[in-house]
Design a protein around this motif. Structure first.
Motif, PDB file in Angstrom:
ATOM      1  N   UNK A   1       4.158   6.576   7.005  1.00  0.00           N
ATOM      2  CA  UNK A   1       3.862   7.728   6.164  1.00  0.00           C
ATOM      3  C   UNK A   1       3.793   7.276   4.709  1.00  0.00           C
ATOM      4  N   UNK A   2       2.992   7.988   3.944  1.00  0.00           N
ATOM      5  CA  UNK A   2       2.901   7.700   2.519  1.00  0.00           C
ATOM      6  C   UNK A   2       4.232   8.047   1.864  1.00  0.00           C
ATOM      7  N   UNK A   3       4.669   7.228   0.934  1.00  0.00           N
ATOM      8  CA  UNK A   3       5.984   7.436   0.324  1.00  0.00           C
ATOM      9  C   UNK A   3       6.063   8.737  -0.449  1.00  0.00           C
ATOM     10  N   UNK A   4       4.946   9.175  -1.041  1.00  0.00           N
ATOM     11  CA  UNK A   4       4.984  10.453  -1.747  1.00  0.00           C
ATOM     12  C   UNK A   4       5.168  11.607  -0.780  1.00  0.00           C
ATOM     13  N   UNK A   5       4.756  11.408   0.481  1.00  0.00           N
ATOM     14  CA  UNK A   5       4.974  12.431   1.507  1.00  0.00           C
ATOM     15  C   UNK A   5       6.457  12.599   1.782  1.00  0.00           C
ATOM     16  N   UNK A   6       7.212  11.509   1.693  1.00  0.00           N
ATOM     17  CA  UNK A   6       8.648  11.560   1.938  1.00  0.00           C
ATOM     18  C   UNK A   6       9.342  12.530   0.991  1.00  0.00           C
ATOM     19  N   UNK A   7       8.890  12.550  -0.254  1.00  0.00           N
ATOM     20  CA  UNK A   7       9.532  13.396  -1.249  1.00  0.00           C
ATOM     21  C   UNK A   7       9.252  14.876  -1.027  1.00  0.00           C
ATOM     22  N   UNK A   8       8.036  15.185  -0.559  1.00  0.00           N
ATOM     23  CA  UNK A   8       7.646  16.590  -0.429  1.00  0.00           C
ATOM     24  C   UNK A   8       7.689  17.110   1.001  1.00  0.00           C
ATOM     25  N   UNK A   9       7.747  16.186   1.975  1.00  0.00           N
ATOM     26  CA  UNK A   9       7.648  16.606   3.374  1.00  0.00           C
ATOM     27  C   UNK A   9       8.479  15.661   4.237  1.00  0.00           C
ATOM     28  N   UNK A  10       9.815  15.793   4.225  1.00  0.00           N
ATOM     29  CA  UNK A  10      10.664  14.856   4.950  1.00  0.00           C
ATOM     30  C   UNK A  10      10.452  14.921   6.464  1.00  0.00           C
TER      31      UNK A  10
ATOM     32  N   UNK B   1       0.790  -1.230   0.000  1.00  0.00           N
ATOM     33  CA  UNK B   1       0.000   0.000   0.000  1.00  0.00           C
ATOM     34  C   UNK B   1       0.824   1.282   0.000  1.00  0.00           C
ATOM     35  N   UNK B   2       2.084   1.200  -0.380  1.00  0.00           N
ATOM     36  CA  UNK B   2       2.871   2.394  -0.628  1.00  0.00           C
ATOM     37  C   UNK B   2       3.161   3.254   0.577  1.00  0.00           C
ATOM     38  N   UNK B   3       3.265   2.635   1.749  1.00  0.00           N
ATOM     39  CA  UNK B   3       3.627   3.409   2.939  1.00  0.00           C
ATOM     40  C   UNK B   3       5.014   2.998   3.405  1.00  0.00           C
ATOM     41  N   UNK B   4       5.579   3.824   4.249  1.00  0.00           N
ATOM     42  CA  UNK B   4       6.920   3.611   4.779  1.00  0.00           C
ATOM     43  C   UNK B   4       6.841   3.628   6.299  1.00  0.00           C
ATOM     44  N   UNK B   5       7.470   2.663   6.937  1.00  0.00           N
ATOM     45  CA  UNK B   5       7.496   2.618   8.395  1.00  0.00           C
ATOM     46  C   UNK B   5       8.515   3.623   8.910  1.00  0.00           C
ATOM     47  N   UNK B   6       8.054   4.607   9.650  1.00  0.00           N
ATOM     48  CA  UNK B   6       8.942   5.648  10.163  1.00  0.00           C
ATOM     49  C   UNK B   6       9.590   5.212  11.465  1.00  0.00           C
ATOM     50  N   UNK B   7       8.783   4.743  12.415  1.00  0.00           N
ATOM     51  CA  UNK B   7       9.338   4.374  13.713  1.00  0.00           C
ATOM     52  C   UNK B   7       8.328   3.599  14.532  1.00  0.00           C
ATOM     53  N   UNK B   8       8.853   2.957  15.564  1.00  0.00           N
ATOM     54  CA  UNK B   8       8.026   2.337  16.594  1.00  0.00           C
ATOM     55  C   UNK B   8       8.258   3.121  17.875  1.00  0.00           C
TER      56      UNK B   8
END
Length: 334
Positions: free
Chosen positions: A305-314, A284-291
């Motif tokens: 977080x959504x992976x496209x968010x990573x590109x525009x909002x680190x 589903x195109x998400x990235x695990x940020x942290x536990x």
């Protein structure tokens, strides 16, 4: 940007072959309708033997639905008594949302979606926590900073939440079966349109995944996570471990209710935290940020977080570094 992986989780694909089982199950319609007394008997009535009078059967059903385990959707009437909000709050940095969304004032409010809000105790507690409000304290600008849409399948719990909410301008409570696609789309779109948005900034899924899984099967869980990931830039998930599945099924059997239709046929099982990570990150195109760690009842709080968010909002480096020092955010950078 490289992915972040928490050290507490071993990200392994343990559900080999499960994807092939994702055929849409025939799920009985257990959505609650009618008055408070009639709703819970949906599952109890079919388990009652055809003996005795109608009055005796009704009295027995009334006694059984008041038992603590008679909540087939997790809609316990006093949930916060045995899982208090404070156990989650102590793991979450109060400044988390301000760090994730450091937008200018015109981009406010931050919009949150709380799925399975029950009677709203945790929703209110999260709201106060992220705005650093003390008990009894209010903020005139609160609704301009942060706004939650909170939904639950049980109208009685939603009504209680509305009556007890100290922030009626900032927390909106609605009755919603999230798995009903048409209703979900209408209600969520209506809310988002008020703010000129198409998605939520963050979603909260706190101890809900098991109930979706038990009532809708493997494909239902996969579909539920697909919907959430498409609706939210960030997602905070607290999955129930497999031992909770067994306990929920045992409670129903002990009360004489029918077992969950999908419990024995579930292919997705075992380490459910890892299973949720696999579905969200690989499907589903998400990235695990942290536990953020585990509650006292042994449930992980996982931020995606959504992976496209990573590109525009680190993710802010300062938040990650502070998390390292406090031992709250545990991860490796690949």
């Amino acid at each position: 940007m490289p992915a972040f992986i928490p050290t507490l989780l071993c990200i392994q694909r343990t559900r080999a072959g499960a994807a092939a089982a994702f055929l849409r199950p025939q799920v009985p319609d257990f959505r609650f309708r009618g008055d408070r007394e009639a709703r819970p008997r949906l599952m109890a009535a079919s388990g009652k033997q055809a003996t005795g009078t109608v009055e005796e059967a009704s009295a027995e059903d009334e006694r059984r639905i008041l038992e603590p385990g008679a909540a087939p959707f997790g809609n316990f009437p006093h949930y916060s008594r045995f899982h208090p909000p404070e156990q989650r709050l102590r793991l979450l940095p109060p400044e988390l949302l301000r760090r994730l969304f450091p937008q200018s004032p015109e981009m406010r409010p931050i919009l949150g979606l709380d799925v399975g809000c029950n009677s709203g105790d945790l929703s209110v507690a999260l709201y106060k926590h992220f705005l650093s409000l003390r008990d009894g304290e209010t903020c005139s600008d609160a609704s301009r900073e942060l706004h939650f849409l909170c939904c639950d399948i049980d109208p009685v719990l939603v009504e209680r939440a509305e009556k007890q909410c100290p922030f009626p301008d900032a927390l909106t409570f609605i009755t919603l079966d999230f798995m009903n696609q048409r209703t979900r789309k209408v209600l969520l779109s209506s809310f988002l349109s008020q703010f000129g948005r198409s998605i939520f900034d963050i979603g909260f899924c706190m101890s809900i995944t098991m109930w979706i899984h038990l009532n809708h099967g493997d494909h239902g869980l996969w579909e539920f996570l697909a919907h959430l990931s498409s609706l939210c830039r960030y997602l905070l998930v607290e999955p129930q471990p497999w031992k909770c599945y067994r306990a929920a099924a045992r409670r129903l059997r002990k009360l004489g209710f029918h077992d969950f239709d999908h419990f024995r046929s579930l292919a997705i099982r075992g380490d459910m935290a890892n299973q949720i990570v696999q579905i969200l990150t690989q499907d589903h195109g998400m990235e695990l940020v942290c536990c953020f760690g585990n509650t006292s009842w042994d449930r992980s709080l996982l931020l995606f977080r959504a992976k496209q968010t990573t590109e525009t909002h680190p993710m802010p480096e300062s938040l990650l570094e502070e998390g390292k020092e406090r031992n709250r955010l545990r991860f490796w950078r690949q």
